[in-house]
Every structure is written in structure tokens, then in C-alpha cells.
Design a protein around this motif. Structure first.
Motif, PDB file in Angstrom:
ATOM      1  N   UNK A 121     -32.157 -11.746  -1.157  1.00 60.32           N
ATOM      2  CA  UNK A 121     -33.457 -12.153  -1.690  1.00 60.32           C
ATOM      3  C   UNK A 121     -33.823 -11.189  -2.803  1.00 60.32           C
ATOM      4  N   UNK A 122     -33.980 -11.723  -4.012  1.00 62.80           N
ATOM      5  CA  UNK A 122     -34.290 -10.917  -5.191  1.00 62.80           C
ATOM      6  C   UNK A 122     -33.250  -9.804  -5.386  1.00 62.80           C
ATOM      7  N   UNK A 123     -31.983 -10.153  -5.178  1.00 66.98           N
ATOM      8  CA  UNK A 123     -30.831  -9.238  -5.326  1.00 66.98           C
ATOM      9  C   UNK A 123     -30.792  -8.137  -4.271  1.00 66.98           C
ATOM     10  N   UNK A 124     -31.600  -8.250  -3.220  1.00 63.36           N
ATOM     11  CA  UNK A 124     -31.559  -7.316  -2.096  1.00 63.36           C
ATOM     12  C   UNK A 124     -30.800  -7.984  -0.950  1.00 63.36           C
ATOM     13  N   UNK A 125     -29.676  -7.421  -0.560  1.00 62.61           N
ATOM     14  CA  UNK A 125     -28.914  -7.976   0.564  1.00 62.61           C
ATOM     15  C   UNK A 125     -29.631  -7.571   1.846  1.00 62.61           C
ATOM     16  N   UNK A 142     -44.702 -10.201  -2.770  1.00 65.01           N
ATOM     17  CA  UNK A 142     -45.717 -11.184  -2.391  1.00 65.01           C
ATOM     18  C   UNK A 142     -46.331 -11.802  -3.646  1.00 65.01           C
ATOM     19  N   UNK A 143     -46.312 -13.133  -3.694  1.00 73.25           N
ATOM     20  CA  UNK A 143     -46.896 -13.869  -4.815  1.00 73.25           C
ATOM     21  C   UNK A 143     -45.934 -14.120  -5.958  1.00 73.25           C
ATOM     22  N   UNK A 144     -44.691 -13.704  -5.823  1.00 69.43           N
ATOM     23  CA  UNK A 144     -43.724 -13.902  -6.905  1.00 69.43           C
ATOM     24  C   UNK A 144     -42.657 -14.920  -6.504  1.00 69.43           C
ATOM     25  N   UNK A 145     -42.023 -15.499  -7.500  1.00 69.10           N
ATOM     26  CA  UNK A 145     -40.893 -16.406  -7.289  1.00 69.10           C
ATOM     27  C   UNK A 145     -39.634 -15.603  -7.558  1.00 69.10           C
ATOM     28  N   UNK A 189     -25.635 -21.313  -0.953  1.00 68.60           N
ATOM     29  CA  UNK A 189     -26.812 -22.073  -1.348  1.00 68.60           C
ATOM     30  C   UNK A 189     -27.705 -21.105  -2.105  1.00 68.60           C
ATOM     31  N   UNK A 190     -28.079 -21.472  -3.317  1.00 68.58           N
ATOM     32  CA  UNK A 190     -28.884 -20.595  -4.147  1.00 68.58           C
ATOM     33  C   UNK A 190     -30.084 -21.342  -4.704  1.00 68.58           C
ATOM     34  N   UNK A 191     -31.068 -20.591  -5.097  1.00 72.27           N
ATOM     35  CA  UNK A 191     -32.267 -21.160  -5.695  1.00 72.27           C
ATOM     36  C   UNK A 191     -33.308 -20.066  -5.818  1.00 72.27           C
ATOM     37  N   UNK A 192     -34.551 -20.482  -5.896  1.00 73.08           N
ATOM     38  CA  UNK A 192     -35.674 -19.548  -5.959  1.00 73.08           C
ATOM     39  C   UNK A 192     -36.713 -19.941  -4.932  1.00 73.08           C
ATOM     40  N   UNK A 193     -37.404 -18.951  -4.401  1.00 69.47           N
ATOM     41  CA  UNK A 193     -38.472 -19.196  -3.427  1.00 69.47           C
ATOM     42  C   UNK A 193     -39.732 -18.451  -3.841  1.00 69.47           C
ATOM     43  N   UNK A 245     -41.382 -21.605   0.506  1.00 72.83           N
ATOM     44  CA  UNK A 245     -41.018 -22.848  -0.172  1.00 72.83           C
ATOM     45  C   UNK A 245     -40.118 -22.575  -1.366  1.00 72.83           C
ATOM     46  N   UNK A 246     -39.186 -23.474  -1.606  1.00 70.64           N
ATOM     47  CA  UNK A 246     -38.337 -23.322  -2.788  1.00 70.64           C
ATOM     48  C   UNK A 246     -39.129 -23.713  -4.031  1.00 70.64           C
ATOM     49  N   UNK A 247     -38.707 -23.173  -5.154  1.00 70.42           N
ATOM     50  CA  UNK A 247     -39.293 -23.497  -6.447  1.00 70.42           C
ATOM     51  C   UNK A 247     -38.136 -23.911  -7.350  1.00 70.42           C
TER      52      UNK A 247
END
Length: 136
Positions: free
Chosen positions: A13-17, A77-80, A99-103, A126-128
Motif C-alpha cells: 500500500x503506497x509502496x509500503x510492503x 488518511x484522506x489520500x488516494x 491485482x493493482x489499482x488505487x484506493x 474503496x478503489x478509485x
């Protein structure tokens, strides 16, 4: 019958494993059901797919030490942010798709539990945009 037991899910998540904190991870994708029934359907409901959406649900064991989970998640918090999840920590392949995307990191429950419980937190983001499945 092919089966698999999840023992080493890869989660970023956000390049943090976040493997060392994760005890449950689920990516789900769905599509809206749009009713397009007309009189020609002879009494049968007709549906088509509408907008797609998804979510990333996590159960994490929290760690409040410097540079650990709570300090990683709090500023998000509050960022995609981007995510990646795959069934195993091995390389991506046809039997280990990613599976990749943004949340949208819309919540963070820092402290939760009763006396004697482990410090865990459950969140659903939620995904964005699109969720992409890749095998290479």
C-alpha cells in the motif's frame, strides 16, 4: 480439484510492503446492475452492467513503534494511494496474478480491542479507478 491455502499473501500500500502486519486481505470488484426491462421482455427482467467499483478490505496487526504500521498509515488518511496484492509473495505469474489499482484511505482505527486482545485493526478502502489483473 485444484485448491490453494493462503499462507504468504503479498500486500503493498503506497509502496509500503505490509505483509508482516496483514492477517487478512481481500480485493473485491463488482458492477452495478442496471434494469433495462421493457415490454418486449415478456415479463422477464433484463439487466446490463453499469459502473464498476471495488474495495480492498484488510485486517492488520497494529504496531505503534517508530516507522511501523501506525506511523505508515496515519499520514495516508484522506489520500488516494496505489496498492498491489497477490496470492503469494513469489514473482507474478499465471498462477500468482497481481491485482493493482488505487484506493482512498478513508479511515484508520489506530486503537481497537478489549483487555487481553491483540492490537488489530480492520479497514475497507474503496478503489478509485480501475483494478487491473496482470500475470507478468
Amino acid at each position: 480439484m485444484p485448491t490453494m491455502v493462503l499462507t504468504g499473501v503479498y500486500l503493498s500500500l503506497n509502496a509500503n510492503v505490509l505483509n508482516e502486519y496483514a492477517r487478512k486481505a481481500e480485493v473485491a470488484v463488482e458492477v452495478e446492475e442496471k434494469d433495462v426491462t421493457t415490454y418486449i421482455s415478456a415479463g422477464w427482467k433484463l439487466v446490463i452492467g453499469g459502473l464498476k467499483s471495488g474495495s480492498l478490505a484488510l485486517e492488520l496487526l497494529n504496531d505503534f513503534a517508530a516507522t511501523k504500521l501506525d506511523s505508515i498509515m496515519w499520514p495516508l488518511i484522506g489520500t488516494v494511494v496505489p496498492f498491489e496484492i497477490r496470492p503469494d509473495q513469489a514473482a507474478v505469474s499465471t498462477s500468482n496474478p497481481k491485482y493493482t489499482g488505487s484506493v482512498l484511505v478513508k479511515e484508520w482505527g489506530s486503537i481497537s480491542g478489549s483487555v487481553g486482545d491483540e492490537a488489530s485493526v480492520g479497514v475497507t478502502y474503496p478503489t478509485s479507478g480501475a483494478v487491473v489483473r496482470a500475470t507478468s
